[in-house]
Design an enzyme around this catalytic site. Structure first.
Site, PDB file in Angstrom:
ATOM      1  N   SER A 217    -107.617  41.229  65.449  1.00  0.00           N
ATOM      2  CA  SER A 217    -106.813  42.128  64.605  1.00  0.00           C
ATOM      3  C   SER A 217    -105.777  41.372  63.779  1.00  0.00           C
ATOM      4  O   SER A 217    -104.642  41.858  63.608  1.00  0.00           O
ATOM      5  CB  SER A 217    -106.113  43.198  65.457  1.00  0.00           C
ATOM      6  OG  SER A 217    -107.034  43.985  66.143  1.00  0.00           O
TER       7      SER A 217
ATOM      8  N   HIS B 205    -112.700  37.616  79.729  1.00  0.00           N
ATOM      9  CA  HIS B 205    -112.253  38.613  78.754  1.00  0.00           C
ATOM     10  C   HIS B 205    -110.909  39.245  79.117  1.00  0.00           C
ATOM     11  O   HIS B 205    -110.115  39.577  78.228  1.00  0.00           O
ATOM     12  CB  HIS B 205    -113.314  39.707  78.615  1.00  0.00           C
ATOM     13  CG  HIS B 205    -113.291  40.409  77.305  1.00  0.00           C
ATOM     14  ND1 HIS B 205    -114.373  41.069  76.792  1.00  0.00           N
ATOM     15  CD2 HIS B 205    -112.314  40.573  76.386  1.00  0.00           C
ATOM     16  CE1 HIS B 205    -114.072  41.592  75.609  1.00  0.00           C
ATOM     17  NE2 HIS B 205    -112.814  41.311  75.345  1.00  0.00           N
TER      18      HIS B 205
ATOM     19  N   LEU C 142    -105.605  41.072  60.663  1.00  0.00           N
ATOM     20  CA  LEU C 142    -105.369  41.748  59.379  1.00  0.00           C
ATOM     21  C   LEU C 142    -104.881  43.186  59.570  1.00  0.00           C
ATOM     22  O   LEU C 142    -104.886  43.979  58.631  1.00  0.00           O
ATOM     23  CB  LEU C 142    -106.665  41.763  58.549  1.00  0.00           C
ATOM     24  CG  LEU C 142    -107.332  40.406  58.307  1.00  0.00           C
ATOM     25  CD1 LEU C 142    -108.602  40.574  57.480  1.00  0.00           C
ATOM     26  CD2 LEU C 142    -106.373  39.445  57.613  1.00  0.00           C
TER      27      LEU C 142
ATOM     28  N   TYR D 178    -119.606  45.012  75.195  1.00  0.00           N
ATOM     29  CA  TYR D 178    -120.139  45.809  74.090  1.00  0.00           C
ATOM     30  C   TYR D 178    -121.638  45.579  73.944  1.00  0.00           C
ATOM     31  O   TYR D 178    -122.291  46.231  73.146  1.00  0.00           O
ATOM     32  CB  TYR D 178    -119.420  45.484  72.771  1.00  0.00           C
ATOM     33  CG  TYR D 178    -118.016  46.021  72.738  1.00  0.00           C
ATOM     34  CD1 TYR D 178    -117.754  47.296  72.258  1.00  0.00           C
ATOM     35  CD2 TYR D 178    -116.966  45.257  73.212  1.00  0.00           C
ATOM     36  CE1 TYR D 178    -116.461  47.802  72.245  1.00  0.00           C
ATOM     37  CE2 TYR D 178    -115.676  45.752  73.191  1.00  0.00           C
ATOM     38  CZ  TYR D 178    -115.423  47.028  72.720  1.00  0.00           C
ATOM     39  OH  TYR D 178    -114.137  47.512  72.705  1.00  0.00           O
TER      40      TYR D 178
END
Length: 324
Positions: A214, A128, A216, A66
């Protein structure tokens, strides 16, 4: 009383929990690479505010594919100029990108990052993905890991681990690895406790810390209106009940739950106030614990819900490559 929460890794080093902010995220970059045209001023300013107002050590989770290094670099420059956080008050995680091939190998990657960001070392470096589809990378996962071990021995990286690895991937890595991974960062929450078959139990049994991205997501699904199931309603009603009992937010209930499941939550948001609230809450009330039966109940309610993955396409893609 301020007391920062940490996990002890299998090499005896301590890691801050939860992560303060994940910056390798579509919350900040809708494209996969950072350019002058899509430089994100909000991300830079959020990082600066986190350095200013975040208590204790700030845990920043980054990802090469990113490429938010320009914003991170500028925020770190302001941090140094204003003398906000010392180097030892920053925990920086980065990930070597085998998917797009942002760098050809981990040594090139780390040497670039520590020079570009003026950090001297990285606290944690992860592979990754468990596969290497990138055309410009000629190394196998075993060879990539060997370079990671070299970087650790040289002190350029303090800890090394993996991301999105299955039990099969970890067992294969074990055949050649000299240094055991300290972390496996995977998608994990009460609705998705095994990104791949048996991975939660395997990591617990082998003393590899799961970092959950992730964590939540059940709350996100509910608040967005995407989940109208009876199981989702039952789950969220129970989280509401616990939030009321402990006088905390629903997010804080799930963060505490995740930590008590011996999983480190990696959180992110474009809302810096929410980031600061999550970070400072866990430091202001580190001794707050849900009752054992409450942790068990959240787990049971989560398992009753259909498995939901935010990144299902990626997981299936990795599995298809491994099968070929």
């Amino acid at each position: 009383m301020f007391k920062q929460f940490t996990f002890t890794l299998n090499n005896t080093n301590k890691i801050i929990a939860p992560s303060s902010i994940g910056i390798g995220s579509v919350y900040f970059k809708m494209e996969m690479r950072s350019t002058a045209e899509n430089y994100n001023e909000t991300l830079k300013n959020n990082l600066i505010k986190l350095f200013e107002q975040g208590k204790g050590v700030i845990h920043i989770d980054c990802a090469a594919n990113y490429n938010v290094y320009p914003e991170f670099k500028d925020a770190l420059k302001v941090n140094t100029e204003r003398q906000l956080k010392k180097r030892e008050e920053l925990w920086v995680t980065d990930k070597f990108d085998t998917f797009l091939g942002t760098f050809p190998d981990p040594i090139t990657h780390v040497n670039f990052v520590i020079k570009e960001l003026n950090l001297n070392y990285l606290d944690l470096m992860l592979i990754h993905y468990p596969v290497v589809p990138a055309k410009n990378i000629s190394l196998s996962i075993a060879e990539i890991w060997a370079q990671m071990e070299t970087l650790k021995k040289e002190g350029k990286v303090k800890n090394i681990g993996v991301s999105n690895f299955s039990v099969k991937d970890l067992e294969k890595l074990k055949e050649t690895a000299v240094i055991k991974p300290v972390v496996n960062q995977i998608e994990w929450n009460p609705y998705f406790m095994n990104q791949t078959l048996g991975i939660y139990d395997y990591c617990q049994e082998n003393n590899i810390l799961i970092e959950a991205y992730s964590p939540l997501y059940p709350i996100t699904l509910s608040s967005s209106g995407e989940d109208v199931s009876e199981e989702g309603k039952n789950f969220n009603n129970y989280i509401d009940l616990l939030a009321f009992k402990y006088e905390i937010t629903n997010s804080e209930v799930l963060l505490r739950y995740t930590i008590q499941m011996n999983v480190l939550p990696v959180t992110t948001s474009s809302n810096i106030e929410r980031v600061l609230s999550n970070h400072n809450f866990n430091n202001d009330r580190p001794d707050l614990r849900l009752a054992d039966e409450e942790v068990k109940k959240i787990t049971e309610l989560g398992k009753e819900h259909a498995q939901v993955s935010k990144y299902e396409k990626f997981v299936k893609y990795f599995e298809s490559l491994l099968d070929n």
